[in-house]
Design a protein around this motif. Structure first.
Motif, PDB file in Angstrom:
ATOM      1  N   GLY A   1      31.099 -12.121 -36.435  1.00 31.93           N
ATOM      2  CA  GLY A   1      32.140 -13.251 -36.279  1.00 31.93           C
ATOM      3  C   GLY A   1      33.004 -12.834 -36.367  1.00 31.93           C
ATOM      4  O   GLY A   1      33.282 -11.924 -36.119  1.00 31.93           O
ATOM      5  N   PRO A   2      34.308 -13.653 -35.618  1.00 34.38           N
ATOM      6  CA  PRO A   2      35.370 -12.975 -35.727  1.00 34.38           C
ATOM      7  C   PRO A   2      35.752 -11.920 -36.678  1.00 34.38           C
ATOM      8  O   PRO A   2      36.849 -11.349 -36.686  1.00 34.38           O
ATOM      9  CB  PRO A   2      36.314 -13.899 -35.331  1.00 34.38           C
ATOM     10  N   ARG A   3      35.805 -12.557 -38.056  1.00 36.13           N
ATOM     11  CA  ARG A   3      36.353 -12.350 -39.172  1.00 36.13           C
ATOM     12  C   ARG A   3      35.384 -11.128 -38.933  1.00 36.13           C
ATOM     13  O   ARG A   3      36.543  -9.724 -40.247  1.00 36.13           O
ATOM     14  CB  ARG A   3      36.915 -13.068 -40.293  1.00 36.13           C
TER      15      ARG A   3
ATOM     16  N   ALA B   1      33.987  -9.400 -37.073  1.00 40.71           N
ATOM     17  CA  ALA B   1      34.556  -7.976 -36.340  1.00 40.71           C
ATOM     18  C   ALA B   1      36.065  -7.119 -36.480  1.00 40.71           C
ATOM     19  O   ALA B   1      36.141  -5.782 -36.922  1.00 40.71           O
ATOM     20  CB  ALA B   1      34.991  -8.386 -34.740  1.00 40.71           C
ATOM     21  N   ALA B   2      37.180  -7.762 -37.368  1.00 38.88           N
ATOM     22  CA  ALA B   2      38.115  -7.819 -37.357  1.00 38.88           C
ATOM     23  C   ALA B   2      38.522  -6.948 -39.047  1.00 38.88           C
ATOM     24  O   ALA B   2      38.947  -5.975 -39.390  1.00 38.88           O
ATOM     25  CB  ALA B   2      39.313  -9.281 -37.811  1.00 38.88           C
ATOM     26  N   LEU B   3      37.438  -7.531 -40.409  1.00 41.29           N
ATOM     27  CA  LEU B   3      36.894  -6.625 -41.134  1.00 41.29           C
ATOM     28  C   LEU B   3      36.485  -5.516 -41.279  1.00 41.29           C
ATOM     29  O   LEU B   3      36.851  -3.935 -41.614  1.00 41.29           O
ATOM     30  CB  LEU B   3      36.061  -7.350 -42.045  1.00 41.29           C
ATOM     31  N   LEU B   4      35.913  -5.258 -40.996  1.00 37.26           N
ATOM     32  CA  LEU B   4      35.122  -4.279 -39.726  1.00 37.26           C
ATOM     33  C   LEU B   4      36.459  -3.261 -39.307  1.00 37.26           C
ATOM     34  O   LEU B   4      36.139  -1.858 -39.663  1.00 37.26           O
ATOM     35  CB  LEU B   4      33.904  -3.916 -38.764  1.00 37.26           C
ATOM     36  N   VAL B   5      37.183  -2.926 -38.327  1.00 34.42           N
ATOM     37  CA  VAL B   5      37.688  -2.778 -37.053  1.00 34.42           C
ATOM     38  C   VAL B   5      39.137  -2.346 -38.561  1.00 34.42           C
ATOM     39  O   VAL B   5      39.562  -0.961 -38.144  1.00 34.42           O
ATOM     40  CB  VAL B   5      38.610  -3.363 -36.755  1.00 34.42           C
ATOM     41  N   PHE B   6      39.560  -2.774 -39.129  1.00 32.14           N
ATOM     42  CA  PHE B   6      40.074  -2.797 -40.158  1.00 32.14           C
ATOM     43  C   PHE B   6      40.213  -1.833 -41.332  1.00 32.14           C
ATOM     44  O   PHE B   6      40.708  -0.944 -41.246  1.00 32.14           O
ATOM     45  CB  PHE B   6      40.820  -4.700 -40.911  1.00 32.14           C
TER      46      PHE B   6
ATOM     47  N   THR C   1      35.182   0.842 -34.194  1.00 36.59           N
ATOM     48  CA  THR C   1      36.731  -0.030 -32.922  1.00 36.59           C
ATOM     49  C   THR C   1      36.113  -0.787 -32.011  1.00 36.59           C
ATOM     50  O   THR C   1      35.753  -2.159 -30.751  1.00 36.59           O
ATOM     51  CB  THR C   1      37.886   0.345 -32.864  1.00 36.59           C
ATOM     52  N   PRO C   2      35.496   0.457 -30.349  1.00 36.80           N
ATOM     53  CA  PRO C   2      34.624  -0.358 -29.292  1.00 36.80           C
ATOM     54  C   PRO C   2      33.785  -0.998 -29.636  1.00 36.80           C
ATOM     55  O   PRO C   2      33.049  -1.187 -28.659  1.00 36.80           O
ATOM     56  CB  PRO C   2      34.088   1.377 -28.912  1.00 36.80           C
ATOM     57  N   LEU C   3      32.551  -0.455 -30.490  1.00 34.37           N
ATOM     58  CA  LEU C   3      31.406  -1.517 -30.906  1.00 34.37           C
ATOM     59  C   LEU C   3      31.130  -3.026 -31.329  1.00 34.37           C
ATOM     60  O   LEU C   3      30.597  -3.446 -30.138  1.00 34.37           O
ATOM     61  CB  LEU C   3      30.047  -0.220 -32.131  1.00 34.37           C
ATOM     62  N   VAL C   4      32.582  -3.504 -32.449  1.00 32.74           N
ATOM     63  CA  VAL C   4      33.058  -4.529 -32.581  1.00 32.74           C
ATOM     64  C   VAL C   4      33.305  -5.440 -31.052  1.00 32.74           C
ATOM     65  O   VAL C   4      33.011  -6.036 -30.619  1.00 32.74           O
ATOM     66  CB  VAL C   4      34.070  -4.355 -33.480  1.00 32.74           C
ATOM     67  N   THR C   5      34.399  -4.478 -30.233  1.00 32.88           N
ATOM     68  CA  THR C   5      34.893  -4.666 -29.494  1.00 32.88           C
ATOM     69  C   THR C   5      34.004  -4.996 -28.259  1.00 32.88           C
ATOM     70  O   THR C   5      33.863  -6.232 -27.868  1.00 32.88           O
ATOM     71  CB  THR C   5      36.106  -4.059 -28.427  1.00 32.88           C
ATOM     72  N   LYS C   6      32.707  -4.688 -28.089  1.00 39.53           N
ATOM     73  CA  LYS C   6      31.866  -4.741 -27.234  1.00 39.53           C
ATOM     74  C   LYS C   6      31.462  -5.926 -27.249  1.00 39.53           C
ATOM     75  O   LYS C   6      30.874  -7.267 -26.880  1.00 39.53           O
ATOM     76  CB  LYS C   6      31.046  -3.895 -27.391  1.00 39.53           C
ATOM     77  N   LEU C   7      30.384  -6.623 -28.989  1.00 37.82           N
ATOM     78  CA  LEU C   7      30.087  -7.740 -29.167  1.00 37.82           C
ATOM     79  C   LEU C   7      30.686  -9.008 -29.469  1.00 37.82           C
ATOM     80  O   LEU C   7      30.415  -9.541 -28.914  1.00 37.82           O
ATOM     81  CB  LEU C   7      29.628  -7.460 -31.446  1.00 37.82           C
ATOM     82  N   ARG C   8      32.924  -8.906 -29.144  1.00 39.58           N
ATOM     83  CA  ARG C   8      33.341  -9.632 -28.856  1.00 39.58           C
ATOM     84  C   ARG C   8      33.570  -9.874 -27.939  1.00 39.58           C
ATOM     85  O   ARG C   8      33.852 -11.156 -27.497  1.00 39.58           O
ATOM     86  CB  ARG C   8      34.095  -9.047 -30.340  1.00 39.58           C
ATOM     87  N   LEU C   9      33.105  -9.343 -26.894  1.00 35.80           N
ATOM     88  CA  LEU C   9      33.786  -9.826 -25.598  1.00 35.80           C
ATOM     89  C   LEU C   9      32.654 -10.412 -25.118  1.00 35.80           C
ATOM     90  O   LEU C   9      31.218 -10.765 -24.881  1.00 35.80           O
ATOM     91  CB  LEU C   9      33.446  -8.439 -24.518  1.00 35.80           C
ATOM     92  N   THR C  10      32.946 -11.488 -24.436  1.00 34.34           N
ATOM     93  CA  THR C  10      31.990 -12.193 -24.491  1.00 34.34           C
ATOM     94  C   THR C  10      32.063 -12.930 -23.203  1.00 34.34           C
ATOM     95  O   THR C  10      31.088 -13.610 -22.082  1.00 34.34           O
ATOM     96  CB  THR C  10      31.290 -13.926 -24.796  1.00 34.34           C
ATOM     97  N   SER C  11      33.632 -12.819 -22.249  1.00 38.02           N
ATOM     98  CA  SER C  11      34.330 -12.891 -20.907  1.00 38.02           C
ATOM     99  C   SER C  11      35.181 -12.474 -20.399  1.00 38.02           C
ATOM    100  O   SER C  11      35.693 -11.765 -21.471  1.00 38.02           O
ATOM    101  CB  SER C  11      34.336 -14.985 -21.261  1.00 38.02           C
TER     102      SER C  11
END
Length: 511
Positions: free
Chosen positions: A20-22, A24-29, A136-146
């Motif tokens: 989820g978004p939280r 994802a943010a926690l992993l990147v942070f 960060t790029p791994l998480v970004t890829k997972l969060r990109l849905t459109s």
């Protein structure tokens, strides 16, 4: 046929199931913060072996930035080819294991395989830095849905990562280093990263290597306990030890980052072991009447050898000491017998800032003996700094400082030349070959003592005091000093390349 108003799903995007978004943010942070913690702590780990110089700092920063660049590029590239959820756990877990092993590996390498130190140090920064930067790029890829939300997702996670890096920097510099040993910081960080890998693994039901990495973290902690190069105390700035003198029961040597900084006889403060301290004492004895109390300011404290000497030989002397490392101050009180009421006031502050707080004409004597690693901190060498020294001295006041240089003595000549621009009378004391008084001998370098004042100092009496203390040192002044300084450059706040002027040397001692 009607066209849907929703944006199309990006081709090949695996979706964000299980992240989820939280999260994802926690992993990147967290991963971004961890990279900066590793960078700052690596510099402290390497300082005892490479010196706390501009070159060392530049090298560590360069390696860390290279790790970020490589990790970001490879992470993005691999994320387009492999399901990112399979890579998050290994990225966190492997980096955690490497981080936890770093203190033991670096210290063992430095002591037993020194030629390999730069390579091993680079790997201990590059490997975890690259793996953590790939998050960060791994998480970004997972969060990109459109495609419609690409800018929002990338911008948000980029901002979160930047904030994480800032927090990691501030937390390490202002909190962790002042409260925890370097090894404890890295082992703790490694543990957190492996725990994070386990949580990601549990959430995604993916990779299952966490138990092995947890064992590696434990091994790193155990290895750190027996690795060479440990400290009695890790202060904000140094790896510190107090070593008893086997030949003198009350003698103690303060060792900072592997270098002998001070020798203190806790029962007899008039005993001066290091030659440069005996030279400073000789200069002061010749400049002021015997036994006369002085008002002195000391730039740098170390073991407070000379303030103790002044208190013992000139009762009533008041010494104010600017020592940047509060941990060193505690060592003086806890292990080196510093007592209250001895006329020595120690402030945990930067020397340049301490000078600014002093009133004009308020000091008989200023002693410069501040070192960061093997060099005088550059901001205490400049025309502006020496002008401030001159300001706080009274009309008969004296500035005396310990310098270290080798080879062509480029830094020492520049510093003495800089002082000559500020004070009317300047002289340098050292081995004849090092200060140009014996042209037939090859300079070896080491400690020099420079003295500066606006009133003449009795050089004949100074030389007699040096001879009485069996230093073998001589005094260069006048034309001899001018010839020795030569075309050395002036050091200013705008241009003071002290680390570049200093010549390398091999002895692991400051005297």
């Amino acid at each position: 046929m009607t066209r849907s108003s929703s944006s199309p799903v990006a081709e090949g995007t695996p979706g964000n199931h299980g992240l989820g978004p939280r999260a994802a943010a926690l992993l990147v942070f967290g991963s971004s913060a961890a990279v900066l913690v590793v960078e700052i702590v690596a510099l402290r780990l390497l300082a005892p072996y490479l010196g706390l110089t501009l070159e060392t700092s530049t090298m560590v920063i360069g390696i860390a930035l290279s790790a970020i660049a490589v990790g970001s590029w490879l992470g993005g590239r691999i994320a387009d080819q492999v399901n990112p959820r399979r890579l998050l756990g290994p990225s966190l877990g492997v980096s955690g294991a490497v981080v936890a092993l770093t203190p033991a590996v670096l210290r063992t390498t430095a002591e037993w395989a020194a030629p390999m130190l730069l390579l091993i140090a680079s790997l201990t920064i590059l490997v975890p830095g690259a793996l953590l930067s790939a998050v960060t790029p791994l998480v970004t890829k997972l969060r990109l849905t459109s495609l419609a939300e690409t800018g929002t997702v990338v911008g948000r996670l980029s901002g979160v990562g930047t904030v994480g890096a800032i927090v990691g920097t501030v937390l390490t510099g202002f909190v962790l280093v002042s409260r925890l040993p370097v090894s404890g910081i890295l082992i703790g960080l490694g543990t957190l990263l492996v725990v994070g890998a386990a949580l990601v693994e549990w959430r995604t039901r993916g990779w299952s290597g966490t138990p092995v990495l947890a064992l590696m973290v434990v091994a790193g902690g155990l290895a750190t306990m027996v690795a060479p190069g440990g400290c009695d105390t890790e202060t904000k700035y140094h790896c510190a030890r107090v070593v008893a003198d086997p030949d003198r029961g009350s003698g103690r040597t303060l060792v900072l980052d592997g270098l002998r900084h001070s020798y203190v006889d806790v029962d007899d403060p008039t005993f001066l072991e290091f030659e440069y301290v005996r030279a400073i004492a000789s200069v002061v004895e010749a400049a002021f009447p015997e036994g006369e109390p002085l008002v002195a300011h000391h730039l740098g404290g170390g073991g407070l050898t000379f303030p103790r000497y002044l208190a013992a030989t000139r009762p009533g002397t008041r010494s104010l000491v600017s020592e940047i490392d509060s941990g060193v101050v505690r060592i003086n009180r806890d292990q080196l017998g510093l007592r209250s009421g001895a006329g020595i006031d120690v402030r945990a502050e930067d020397g340049r800032l301490g000078l600014r707080r002093l009133n004009a004409g308020s000091r008989d004597l200023v002693v410069g003996d501040a070192f960061g690693g093997v060099s005088v901190p550059w901001h205490l060498t400049t025309v502006e700094a020496m002008t401030d020294v001159r300001r706080v001295l009274n009309e008969d006041g004296l500035y005396v400082a310990n310098l270290i240089d080798h080879g062509g003595m480029a830094f020492a000549r520049a510093e003495v030349g800089t002082l000559s621009e500020i004070f009317e009378h300047v002289a340098v004391v050292g081995e004849p070959a090092d200060i140009g008084l014996d042209p037939t001998a090859t300079p070896e370098g080491g400690n020099l003592v420079v003295l500066a004042s606006d009133r003449p100092v009795d050089l004949r009496e100074t030389q007699e005091a040096l001879d009485a203390r069996h230093t073998g040192w001589k005094i260069a002044t006048g034309d001899d000093l001018t010839s020795w300084i030569g075309d050395a450059q002036l050091l200013t706040d705008d241009y003071a390349p002290v680390d570049q002027l200093l010549q390398p040397y091999s002895p692991r001692s400051r005297q």
